[in-house]
Design a protein around this motif. Structure first.
Motif, PDB file in Angstrom:
ATOM      1  N   GLU A  68     -27.582  18.813   1.511  1.00 54.11           N
ATOM      2  CA  GLU A  68     -27.195  18.571   0.111  1.00 54.11           C
ATOM      3  C   GLU A  68     -28.376  18.717  -0.832  1.00 54.11           C
ATOM      4  OE1 GLU A  68     -24.104  15.400  -0.451  1.00 54.11           O
ATOM      5  OE2 GLU A  68     -24.791  14.703   1.518  1.00 54.11           O
ATOM      6  N   SER A  69     -29.503  19.265  -0.332  1.00 55.67           N
ATOM      7  CA  SER A  69     -30.746  19.264  -1.121  1.00 55.67           C
ATOM      8  C   SER A  69     -30.654  20.147  -2.355  1.00 55.67           C
ATOM      9  CB  SER A  69     -31.925  19.700  -0.249  1.00 55.67           C
ATOM     10  OG  SER A  69     -31.718  21.012   0.237  1.00 55.67           O
ATOM     11  N   ASN A  70     -29.752  21.139  -2.329  1.00 58.54           N
ATOM     12  CA  ASN A  70     -29.639  22.036  -3.485  1.00 58.54           C
ATOM     13  C   ASN A  70     -28.212  22.002  -4.032  1.00 58.54           C
ATOM     14  OD1 ASN A  70     -30.348  23.988  -5.389  1.00 58.54           O
ATOM     15  ND2 ASN A  70     -29.901  25.689  -4.004  1.00 58.54           N
ATOM     16  N   ALA A  71     -27.652  20.791  -4.151  1.00 55.78           N
ATOM     17  CA  ALA A  71     -26.271  20.648  -4.639  1.00 55.78           C
ATOM     18  C   ALA A  71     -26.133  21.308  -6.014  1.00 55.78           C
ATOM     19  CB  ALA A  71     -25.929  19.166  -4.728  1.00 55.78           C
ATOM     20  N   GLY A 473      -4.124  12.640 -14.327  1.00 48.97           N
ATOM     21  CA  GLY A 473      -5.498  12.994 -14.673  1.00 48.97           C
ATOM     22  C   GLY A 473      -5.900  14.299 -14.033  1.00 48.97           C
ATOM     23  N   ILE A 474      -7.182  14.451 -13.791  1.00 52.12           N
ATOM     24  CA  ILE A 474      -7.761  15.698 -13.279  1.00 52.12           C
ATOM     25  C   ILE A 474      -8.022  15.544 -11.792  1.00 52.12           C
ATOM     26  CG2 ILE A 474      -9.790  17.190 -13.449  1.00 52.12           C
ATOM     27  CD1 ILE A 474     -10.074  15.942 -16.374  1.00 52.12           C
ATOM     28  N   LEU A 475      -7.593  16.524 -11.009  1.00 50.47           N
ATOM     29  CA  LEU A 475      -7.808  16.481  -9.560  1.00 50.47           C
ATOM     30  C   LEU A 475      -9.236  16.923  -9.233  1.00 50.47           C
ATOM     31  CD1 LEU A 475      -6.545  16.119  -6.718  1.00 50.47           C
ATOM     32  CD2 LEU A 475      -5.899  18.523  -6.822  1.00 50.47           C
ATOM     33  N   VAL A 476      -9.943  16.093  -8.452  1.00 50.10           N
ATOM     34  CA  VAL A 476     -11.315  16.422  -8.028  1.00 50.10           C
ATOM     35  C   VAL A 476     -11.466  16.136  -6.542  1.00 50.10           C
ATOM     36  CG1 VAL A 476     -12.340  15.902 -10.283  1.00 50.10           C
ATOM     37  CG2 VAL A 476     -12.182  14.081  -8.553  1.00 50.10           C
ATOM     38  N   VAL A 477     -12.559  16.652  -5.963  1.00 47.30           N
ATOM     39  CA  VAL A 477     -12.943  16.278  -4.601  1.00 47.30           C
ATOM     40  C   VAL A 477     -14.338  15.686  -4.692  1.00 47.30           C
ATOM     41  CG1 VAL A 477     -13.159  17.036  -2.203  1.00 47.30           C
ATOM     42  CG2 VAL A 477     -11.554  18.201  -3.725  1.00 47.30           C
ATOM     43  N   LYS A 478     -14.506  14.475  -4.128  1.00 43.93           N
ATOM     44  CA  LYS A 478     -15.746  13.715  -4.358  1.00 43.93           C
ATOM     45  C   LYS A 478     -16.882  14.085  -3.410  1.00 43.93           C
ATOM     46  CE  LYS A 478     -13.882   9.720  -6.737  1.00 43.93           C
ATOM     47  NZ  LYS A 478     -13.877   8.264  -6.845  1.00 43.93           N
ATOM     48  N   PHE A 495     -20.499  29.685 -11.165  1.00 47.32           N
ATOM     49  CA  PHE A 495     -20.022  28.806 -10.088  1.00 47.32           C
ATOM     50  C   PHE A 495     -20.207  27.344 -10.488  1.00 47.32           C
ATOM     51  CE2 PHE A 495     -21.567  26.280  -6.395  1.00 47.32           C
ATOM     52  CZ  PHE A 495     -20.375  26.142  -5.720  1.00 47.32           C
ATOM     53  N   LYS A 496     -21.417  26.999 -10.932  1.00 46.41           N
ATOM     54  CA  LYS A 496     -21.698  25.595 -11.304  1.00 46.41           C
ATOM     55  C   LYS A 496     -20.817  25.146 -12.466  1.00 46.41           C
ATOM     56  CE  LYS A 496     -26.290  25.692 -11.655  1.00 46.41           C
ATOM     57  NZ  LYS A 496     -27.733  25.309 -11.654  1.00 46.41           N
ATOM     58  N   LYS A 497     -20.744  26.002 -13.475  1.00 41.63           N
ATOM     59  CA  LYS A 497     -19.978  25.663 -14.682  1.00 41.63           C
ATOM     60  C   LYS A 497     -18.482  25.523 -14.393  1.00 41.63           C
ATOM     61  CE  LYS A 497     -19.573  27.836 -18.901  1.00 41.63           C
ATOM     62  NZ  LYS A 497     -19.793  29.097 -19.534  1.00 41.63           N
ATOM     63  N   GLU A 503     -20.117  17.133 -16.940  1.00 39.80           N
ATOM     64  CA  GLU A 503     -19.455  15.865 -17.308  1.00 39.80           C
ATOM     65  C   GLU A 503     -18.786  15.175 -16.107  1.00 39.80           C
ATOM     66  OE1 GLU A 503     -16.654  19.213 -18.799  1.00 39.80           O
ATOM     67  OE2 GLU A 503     -18.805  18.895 -18.508  1.00 39.80           O
ATOM     68  N   LEU A 504     -18.562  15.913 -15.026  1.00 44.40           N
ATOM     69  CA  LEU A 504     -17.937  15.293 -13.842  1.00 44.40           C
ATOM     70  C   LEU A 504     -18.966  14.841 -12.807  1.00 44.40           C
ATOM     71  CD1 LEU A 504     -14.665  17.372 -13.265  1.00 44.40           C
ATOM     72  CD2 LEU A 504     -14.934  15.147 -14.358  1.00 44.40           C
ATOM     73  N   LYS A 505     -20.248  14.994 -13.150  1.00 46.70           N
ATOM     74  CA  LYS A 505     -21.342  14.404 -12.352  1.00 46.70           C
ATOM     75  C   LYS A 505     -21.228  14.659 -10.849  1.00 46.70           C
ATOM     76  CE  LYS A 505     -21.407  10.617 -15.720  1.00 46.70           C
ATOM     77  NZ  LYS A 505     -20.097  10.949 -16.322  1.00 46.70           N
ATOM     78  N   GLY A 506     -21.150  15.937 -10.484  1.00 43.10           N
ATOM     79  CA  GLY A 506     -21.204  16.275  -9.058  1.00 43.10           C
ATOM     80  C   GLY A 506     -19.867  16.338  -8.354  1.00 43.10           C
ATOM     81  N   LEU A 507     -18.759  16.040  -9.071  1.00 37.02           N
ATOM     82  CA  LEU A 507     -17.443  16.142  -8.435  1.00 37.02           C
ATOM     83  C   LEU A 507     -16.960  17.590  -8.511  1.00 37.02           C
ATOM     84  CD1 LEU A 507     -15.654  13.024 -10.027  1.00 37.02           C
ATOM     85  CD2 LEU A 507     -16.985  13.132  -7.912  1.00 37.02           C
ATOM     86  N   TYR A 508     -16.240  18.053  -7.467  1.00 43.89           N
ATOM     87  CA  TYR A 508     -15.657  19.389  -7.473  1.00 43.89           C
ATOM     88  C   TYR A 508     -14.393  19.365  -8.327  1.00 43.89           C
ATOM     89  CZ  TYR A 508     -12.857  23.378  -5.911  1.00 43.89           C
ATOM     90  OH  TYR A 508     -12.073  24.507  -5.889  1.00 43.89           O
ATOM     91  N   LEU A 509     -14.315  20.253  -9.311  1.00 44.65           N
ATOM     92  CA  LEU A 509     -13.164  20.333 -10.216  1.00 44.65           C
ATOM     93  C   LEU A 509     -12.175  21.356  -9.667  1.00 44.65           C
ATOM     94  CD1 LEU A 509     -11.775  19.790 -13.022  1.00 44.65           C
ATOM     95  CD2 LEU A 509     -13.117  21.715 -13.878  1.00 44.65           C
ATOM     96  N   ALA A 510     -10.995  20.886  -9.282  1.00 44.15           N
ATOM     97  CA  ALA A 510      -9.985  21.797  -8.727  1.00 44.15           C
ATOM     98  C   ALA A 510      -9.312  22.623  -9.816  1.00 44.15           C
ATOM     99  CB  ALA A 510      -8.934  20.996  -7.955  1.00 44.15           C
TER     100      ALA A 510
END
Length: 661
Positions: A68-71, A473-478, A495-497, A503-510
Motif C-alpha cells: 500500500e506504499s504508493n496508494a 448515498g454513494i457506493l464505495v469500497v473501503k 485514474f486517481k481523479k 474528498e473521499l479520502k482513499g475510498l474507491y468510488l464505484a
C-alpha cells in the motif's frame, strides 16, 4: 456526486435458499458466509494470502501480500510469478479434467463444435507459437477484434501464455473506436476475422480494421492475423496481413507458458459508452486470476458436473472473467454462443439450455426483458415450451434487475427452484463484488444483497462518512481487493481523479448510488450517481422510476428514464417506454402516457411522475444490449445527436424517439 438519494421502492418478498442447495453448497448457509467475512476482517492480508496459495498455481511463490506504499496504486502478491494461461489449462493436465469438454461452441446457424481442455491447450499453444513467430513478445500489446468463437478465447489465452497484454475490442465497435484504442495501447498486432455471423447475417470485421488503421497513427501495427470465419474473401494487405491457416502452418502444439510477475498487465479493456478519450482499464495477472476463479466457486458454486453458460461477449469484462478465464480456471465445461437471443426466434436461449443441459445460466436483465416481451406476444417462444430442468443456478449481470423481471426469471426460467445471483460489479472491479451466494443468502428481488467476503463495501455521503441503513448515498469500497483496476493505461492522474477522489479520502468510488435495507442491510443499486434526478429538490435514482414503470406488467416491456433541464422544477423526468403492444400514436399515445404517469404516482409518489413519456418500438442499445442513456439525454433535451452511433444495434430508433406525444 450526490448524497442522500431518496429511496422510494420497497420490496418485501424474501426467498430463502432451498435446503438441498444449502447442503451441497461450497459456502453453506449464512454461518458459512459470516465465518469467511470474519476471517477477512480479523486478518485481511492472511485471508487473501491463504486464498491465493490455495487457488493459484505459482511459478515463484509470493512473500508480500499487499503493498500500500504508493496508494491508490496498490500491488498484490507482487514478488510472485505465474502464468494466467497455465492456470486455466496446464494445471488440468494429468487430471480427469483434461479429457472433459472445455468449450461447447454453438454457432449462429446452430452447428456445434466441442473442444476438450487438452485440445484447447494444444490449440492455444500452437497459436502462442504463431504469435511469437510474428515477433510478438512479453509486454507487447495486441488488439483482439473477434467474433464470439472458440478462436476468440484462444487468441486471448495465447496472448496471456506468452506474456503479451491483450486488449479486446467488441466486434460491434466502429473503425474510429478501433483506431483510438490501437493508438492508446500502442498495439503491435491486431487479431481479427474476415466476418462475424449475427442473426443469419455476415458482418464485416476485417474491412473495419483496415479502415481503422488507414485513419492514421497506427504505425505501431506490424501484423494483422485474420481468422476466416466465413468463405467470403476479404482484402489482405501484402506483408502485413496473414490468415490463421498461414501462421499456424508448421507450428508446434506445445509452448512453455511465460512466467510473469503478479502485477504484469494481463489486459487493458477500454470502457464503452463514455464520450471523449477512451479509458483503458488495466488489470494485473495474479489478483485478477485469483478472483475470476474464486467467484466461479463462490457465486456460481461450480461443481465438476456443471455446464456453465455466460451469454456475454468477450469484448466486455463479463466475457473476460466469466468466459475466457474464470470457467477455464475452475475446470468447468462452458457453452460459448456466437448468435443473438432472438434468432431464428426468441426461444433460442431456452432451446440451447435444453439441448446442452445447461446447469448455470448467466445473462443480462436487458436480454431477460426482451425475452419477456417476446414470450408475452408469442406463446411459441415462452420458456415453458422447453425442458429447463437441468438448470440449478441463474445469474443476472450488467445492470440492476428490476423486481418484476426478477420474478419472471425466477418463475418461468428457474421453475421457482433456482437461486438467482444478481451480481453487482464493474469493468474496474474485475469480478463480482456484491452478490447473493446460492447456498447462503435469502434473496430479495431487485437487490444484489451482500458483499462477498473480503470486499469492504459501504455507502457514504459526499464527505466519505457512512450513512445509516435506509438512507441512500454513494457506493464505495473501503479496502483494496486483488482484482481491482491498477490504473488507467497511460493516464494515472485520471485514474486517481475518477476512482479515488480527494474528498473521499482513499475510498474507491464505484460511481453508483445505493441504499442498504433497514432490516437486512442488503444493498440495492439505485443507478449511476450521474443518473440522479433532482426534481424540485428531491433526489431520485432513475433506476427506481424505471422499475416502477416496468412493474406495470400488463403494458410495459421496457423503460429508460433520463433527466432534462426544466425551468419550473430544475429537472424534469423524461421516460422512454417500449410497450407490449404496437407503438401508440396521437390520442392513444396521450391516453397511455397519462395512465403510466398515474401508475408511477401510485407506485412511488406524484413527485416521480414523468413529465415526458415517449414510445418506441425499442430503445437505443449497443449490440451487447446496453441502453445508450447518453443518447436518450440528448434526445430529451432536443439536441442534435453528434456522438458516435456506430455501436448501436438499431440507429433508426433515434428518430422515432425524438417525436414527442
Amino acid at each position: 456526486m450526490s448524497s442522500n438519494i431518496e429511496s422510494v421502492l420497497v420490496e418485501n418478498r424474501v426467498f430463502p435458499p432451498p435446503e438441498a442447495v444449502v447442503k451441497a453448497a461450497r459456502i453453506s448457509g449464512m454461518a458459512g458466509y459470516e465465518a469467511l467475512c470474519r476471517e477477512a476482517e480479523q486478518d485481511f492480508e492472511g485471508f487473501w494470502a491463504r486464498l491465493a496459495r490455495e487457488n493459484v498455481v505459482w511459478n515463484k511463490p509470493f512473500s508480500r501480500v499487499l503493498d500500500e506504499s504508493n496508494a491508490p496504486f496498490y500491488k498484490w502478491f507482487d514478488d510472485g510469478e505465474l502464468n494466467a494461461s497455465a492456470n486455466c489449462l496446464d494445471k488440468h493436465m494429468g487430471t480427469p479434467t483434461e479429457n472433459k469438454a472445455a468449450i461447447v461452441f454453438e454457432a449462429d446457424d446452430g452447428k456445434v463444435t466441442t473442444v476438450t481442455f487438452k485440445e484447447l491447450l494444444a490449440r492455444v499453444s500452437q497459436f502462442a507459437n504463431a504469435l511469437k513467430a510474428q515477433g510478438i513478445k512479453k509486454g507487447d500489446r495486441v488488439i483482439v477484434y473477434m467474433p464470439m468463437t472458440i478462436e476468440g478465447v484462444i487468441a486471448m489465452q495465447a496472448c496471456a501464455r506468452i506474456g503479451a497484454t491483450h486488449s479486446v475490442v467488441f466486434g460491434g465497435f466502429s473503425a474510429k473506436a478501433l483506431n483510438e484504442r490501437i493508438i492508446d495501447a500502442g498495439a503491435v498486432a491486431v487479431i481479427t476475422a474476415n466476418f462475424q455471423m449475427r442473426g443469419g447475417k455476415e458482418l464485416p470485421l476485417k474491412s473495419i480494421v483496415d479502415e481503422g488503421i488507414a485513419m492514421g497513427g497506427c504505425e505501431c501495427i506490424k501484423s494483422v492475423l485474420v481468422f476466416q470465419r466465413t468463405a467470403t474473401p476479404c482484402n489482405m494487405v501484402a506483408g502485413r496481413d496473414k490468415t490463421f491457416d498461414e501462421v499456424l502452418q508448421g507450428q508446434s502444439t506445445t509452448c512453455a507458458p511465460e512466467p510473469v510477475g503478479a502485477e504484469h498487465p494481463l489486459f487493458i479493456l477500454y470502457t464503452s459508452g463514455s464520450t471523449g478519450k477512451p479509458k483503458g482499464v488495466q488489470h494485473a495477472t495474479g489478483g485478477y486470476l485469483l478472483w475470476a476463479n474464486l467467484t466461479m466457486q463462490w457465486t456460481f458454486d461450480v461443481k465438476p458436473s456443471d455446464v456453465f453458460w455466460c451469454t456475454a461477449d468477450i469484448g466486455w469484462i463479463t466475457g473476460h472473467t466469466y468466459v475466457a478465464y474464470g470457467p477455464l480456471a475452475a475446470g468447468v465445461t462452458q457453452v460459448v454462443f456466437e448468435g443473438i437471443p432472438t434468432y431464428p426466434n426468441a426461444g433460442r436461449f431456452w432451446q440451447m439450455i435444453e439441448k446442452h443441459k445447461v446447469t448455470i445460466f448467466y445473462t443480462a436483465p436487458t436480454a431477460i426483458r426482451s425475452l419477456i416481451k417476446a414470450a408475452d406476444s408469442d406463446e411459441k417462444v415462452h420458456p415453458k415450451n422447453w425442458d429447463l430442468s437441468s438448470l440449478r443456478i441463474l445469474g443476472s449481470v450488467g445492470e440492476p434487475i428490476n423486481p418484476e423481471a426478477w420474478m419472471w426469471y425466477h418463475r418461468h426460467v428457474g421453475g421457482e427452484r433456482c437461486p438467482i445471483v444478481d451480481t453487482f460489479w464493474q469493468t474496474e472491479t474485475g469480478g463480482h463484488m456484491i452478490t447473493p451466494l446460492p447456498g447462503a443468502t435469502p434473496l430479495v428481488p431487485g437487490s444484489c444483497t451482500l458483499p462477498l467476503p473480503g470486499i469492504m463495501a459501504a455507502i457514504v455521503d459526499e464527505a466519505g462518512h457512512d450513512v445509516p441503513n435506509g438512507a441512500g448515498g454513494i457506493l464505495v469500497v473501503k479496502r483494496p481487493w486483488p482484482s481491482m483496476i491498477r490504473t488507467i493505461w497511460n493516464d494515472p492522474e485520471r485514474f486517481k481523479k475518477s476512482y479515488f477522489p480527494e474528498e473521499l479520502k482513499g475510498l474507491y468510488l464505484a460511481g453508483d448510488g445505493a441504499v442498504r435495507s433497514a432490516d437486512r442491510g442488503y444493498f440495492r443499486i439505485t443507478g449511476r450517481i450521474d443518473d440522479v434526478l433532482n426534481v424540485s429538490g428531491h433526489r431520485m435514482g432513475t433506476m427506481e422510476i424505471e422499475s416502477a414503470l416496468v412493474a406495470k406488467t400488463d403494458l410495459v416491456a421496457e423503460a429508460a428514464v433520463v433527466g432534462r433541464p426544466d425551468d419550473l422544477t430544475g429537472e424534469a423526468i423524461c421516460a422512454f417506454v417500449v410497450l407490449k403492444r404496437p407503438r401508440p400514436t396521437g390520442e392513444e399515445a396521450k391516453q397511455i402516457a397519462n395512465e403510466l404517469r398515474n401508475w408511477v404516482a401510485k407506485e412511488i409518489g406524484p413527485i416521480a411522475k414523468p413529465k415526458d413519456i415517449r414510445f418506441g418500438d425499442n430503445l437505443p442499445k449497443t449490440r451487447s444490449g446496453k441502453i445508450m442513456r447518453r443518447l436518450l439525454r440528448s434526445i430529451a433535451k432536443g439536441e442534435a445527436i453528434t456522438q458516435d452511433t456506430s455501436t448501436l444495434e438499431n440507429p433508426a430508433i433515434l428518430e422515432q424517439l425524438a417525436q414527442t406525444n
